[in-house]
Scaffold this motif. Sequence first.
Motif, PDB file in Angstrom:
ATOM      1  N   VAL A  68     173.999 -15.243  56.639  1.00 31.99           N
ATOM      2  CA  VAL A  68     173.534 -15.489  55.271  1.00 31.99           C
ATOM      3  C   VAL A  68     172.390 -14.543  54.912  1.00 31.99           C
ATOM      4  CG1 VAL A  68     174.205 -17.909  55.300  1.00 31.99           C
ATOM      5  CG2 VAL A  68     171.922 -17.263  56.093  1.00 31.99           C
ATOM      6  N   ASN A  69     172.103 -14.470  53.611  1.00 28.42           N
ATOM      7  CA  ASN A  69     170.972 -13.672  53.136  1.00 28.42           C
ATOM      8  C   ASN A  69     169.697 -14.517  53.160  1.00 28.42           C
ATOM      9  OD1 ASN A  69     171.221 -15.413  50.953  1.00 28.42           O
ATOM     10  ND2 ASN A  69     172.129 -13.877  49.606  1.00 28.42           N
ATOM     11  N   ASP A  70     168.618 -13.987  52.582  1.00 24.23           N
ATOM     12  CA  ASP A  70     167.338 -14.706  52.598  1.00 24.23           C
ATOM     13  C   ASP A  70     167.428 -16.062  51.920  1.00 24.23           C
ATOM     14  OD1 ASP A  70     166.148 -12.680  53.971  1.00 24.23           O
ATOM     15  OD2 ASP A  70     165.152 -11.784  52.242  1.00 24.23           O
ATOM     16  N   ARG A  71     168.195 -16.143  50.840  1.00 24.40           N
ATOM     17  CA  ARG A  71     168.354 -17.417  50.130  1.00 24.40           C
ATOM     18  C   ARG A  71     168.948 -18.475  51.064  1.00 24.40           C
ATOM     19  NH1 ARG A  71     167.251 -21.649  47.049  1.00 24.40           N
ATOM     20  NH2 ARG A  71     168.950 -22.354  45.695  1.00 24.40           N
ATOM     21  N   GLY A  72     169.965 -18.095  51.802  1.00 26.69           N
ATOM     22  CA  GLY A  72     170.576 -19.023  52.750  1.00 26.69           C
ATOM     23  C   GLY A  72     169.636 -19.410  53.864  1.00 26.69           C
ATOM     24  N   ILE A  73     168.865 -18.433  54.346  1.00 30.36           N
ATOM     25  CA  ILE A  73     167.902 -18.717  55.418  1.00 30.36           C
ATOM     26  C   ILE A  73     166.871 -19.738  54.957  1.00 30.36           C
ATOM     27  CG2 ILE A  73     166.021 -17.719  56.788  1.00 30.36           C
ATOM     28  CD1 ILE A  73     167.676 -15.129  56.902  1.00 30.36           C
ATOM     29  N   TYR A  74     166.346 -19.553  53.733  1.00 23.02           N
ATOM     30  CA  TYR A  74     165.332 -20.475  53.223  1.00 23.02           C
ATOM     31  C   TYR A  74     165.887 -21.888  53.073  1.00 23.02           C
ATOM     32  CZ  TYR A  74     162.585 -16.290  52.196  1.00 23.02           C
ATOM     33  OH  TYR A  74     161.892 -15.117  52.297  1.00 23.02           O
ATOM     34  N   LEU A  75     167.152 -22.002  52.682  1.00 23.63           N
ATOM     35  CA  LEU A  75     167.755 -23.329  52.535  1.00 23.63           C
ATOM     36  C   LEU A  75     167.880 -24.020  53.898  1.00 23.63           C
ATOM     37  CD1 LEU A  75     170.530 -22.567  49.877  1.00 23.63           C
ATOM     38  CD2 LEU A  75     168.479 -23.964  49.564  1.00 23.63           C
ATOM     39  N   VAL A  76     168.223 -23.254  54.920  1.00 29.91           N
ATOM     40  CA  VAL A  76     168.296 -23.820  56.269  1.00 29.91           C
ATOM     41  C   VAL A  76     166.907 -24.233  56.738  1.00 29.91           C
ATOM     42  CG1 VAL A  76     168.826 -23.321  58.692  1.00 29.91           C
ATOM     43  CG2 VAL A  76     170.383 -22.552  56.890  1.00 29.91           C
ATOM     44  N   ILE A  77     165.924 -23.369  56.485  1.00 31.41           N
ATOM     45  CA  ILE A  77     164.542 -23.682  56.883  1.00 31.41           C
ATOM     46  C   ILE A  77     164.073 -24.963  56.205  1.00 31.41           C
ATOM     47  CG2 ILE A  77     162.133 -22.927  56.673  1.00 31.41           C
ATOM     48  CD1 ILE A  77     163.138 -20.066  57.102  1.00 31.41           C
ATOM     49  N   ASP A  78     164.412 -25.133  54.931  1.00 30.14           N
ATOM     50  CA  ASP A  78     164.034 -26.361  54.216  1.00 30.14           C
ATOM     51  C   ASP A  78     164.584 -27.593  54.913  1.00 30.14           C
ATOM     52  OD1 ASP A  78     162.592 -25.001  52.316  1.00 30.14           O
ATOM     53  OD2 ASP A  78     164.215 -24.953  50.833  1.00 30.14           O
ATOM     54  N   GLU A  79     165.828 -27.502  55.390  1.00 33.19           N
ATOM     55  CA  GLU A  79     166.436 -28.631  56.102  1.00 33.19           C
ATOM     56  C   GLU A  79     165.696 -28.929  57.397  1.00 33.19           C
ATOM     57  OE1 GLU A  79     169.102 -30.725  55.429  1.00 33.19           O
ATOM     58  OE2 GLU A  79     168.918 -29.925  53.395  1.00 33.19           O
ATOM     59  N   ILE A  80     165.291 -27.875  58.091  1.00 38.65           N
ATOM     60  CA  ILE A  80     164.559 -28.061  59.346  1.00 38.65           C
ATOM     61  C   ILE A  80     163.199 -28.709  59.080  1.00 38.65           C
ATOM     62  CG2 ILE A  80     163.472 -26.857  61.285  1.00 38.65           C
ATOM     63  CD1 ILE A  80     165.712 -24.759  61.057  1.00 38.65           C
ATOM     64  N   ILE A  81     162.509 -28.215  58.048  1.00 37.46           N
ATOM     65  CA  ILE A  81     161.198 -28.782  57.698  1.00 37.46           C
ATOM     66  C   ILE A  81     161.331 -30.259  57.335  1.00 37.46           C
ATOM     67  CG2 ILE A  81     159.328 -28.719  55.987  1.00 37.46           C
ATOM     68  CD1 ILE A  81     159.737 -25.676  55.878  1.00 37.46           C
ATOM     69  N   GLU A  82     162.362 -30.582  56.565  1.00 37.50           N
ATOM     70  CA  GLU A  82     162.588 -31.975  56.180  1.00 37.50           C
ATOM     71  C   GLU A  82     162.873 -32.840  57.404  1.00 37.50           C
ATOM     72  OE1 GLU A  82     165.626 -34.566  53.342  1.00 37.50           O
ATOM     73  OE2 GLU A  82     165.330 -32.435  52.957  1.00 37.50           O
ATOM     74  N   SER A  83     163.599 -32.291  58.372  1.00 38.64           N
ATOM     75  CA  SER A  83     163.899 -33.038  59.591  1.00 38.64           C
ATOM     76  C   SER A  83     162.630 -33.303  60.397  1.00 38.64           C
ATOM     77  CB  SER A  83     164.903 -32.270  60.452  1.00 38.64           C
ATOM     78  OG  SER A  83     166.130 -32.112  59.775  1.00 38.64           O
ATOM     79  N   ILE A  84     161.743 -32.314  60.447  1.00 38.23           N
ATOM     80  CA  ILE A  84     160.471 -32.485  61.156  1.00 38.23           C
ATOM     81  C   ILE A  84     159.630 -33.558  60.474  1.00 38.23           C
ATOM     82  CG2 ILE A  84     158.295 -31.366  61.790  1.00 38.23           C
ATOM     83  CD1 ILE A  84     159.883 -28.747  62.050  1.00 38.23           C
TER      84      ILE A  84
END
Length: 228
Positions: free
Chosen positions: A197-213
């Motif tokens: 994925v591009n940066d947009r996709g990476i940020y969306l994945v990161i958001d999911e990880i942050i929410e999980s934490i």
Amino acid sequence: PPEYAKADHFRYKLSRQELSAESFELTSQIVIAERKLKLITNVSLWPVIRHSAIVHYWWQWRANVLRRQIGEATLSVTSLQSADEKFFDMARPEVLQFAAKQWRVHHEFVDQVAKAEGSLPIHLLQPNPYVPDSKTLTKLESELVTSSYRIQDYIVNGYPMLRAAVGQLQTQGMIAIDLTQLFKDVAEQVWIDSAHVNDRGIYLVIDEIIESIADAQQSNLWSIDDSR
């Protein structure tokens, strides 16, 4: 499985006697591009320059160029192999089932090690454009995906097994997240090929990880003080 996507070219690396002049040249291009990608990544992370936005913009541009070269050379190498040639004697469903089981067992082991060290284990099943009904591809995405690694059959047949494995991890109390539908309502481009994925996709994945934490902290499953 060794037949999966770009893993094919490792077979040529390990079996030089099978290389034709053409496949040897293509394999050399792959190895050189991979080394360049590793080098520029290491350089971009040097202490003095790693916080520079310019350096990271440069890395992103150069990395995309090298990844495209690797993808194109890989497709050319695998196209030289007979379509009827198989690496395993097992039927493909058996291979995929074995791979899904190994994926689950690996994550179970990682979960135990992480918890023993006071870390928070989060297990993710990454999205893929070939997962049915997971995203409406833009015109550019469609072109990039179809010209990239030929993995549609593996995804369509193998991902249901991986998604079932995610469910098994969840029943064991692990934080396991199926991200295959993460981009379902995203209209803009996310995919740059059939796996990345591009940066947009990476940020969306990161958001999911942050929410999980954050959820783990709220549920008192883990705190920053626990980490070592």
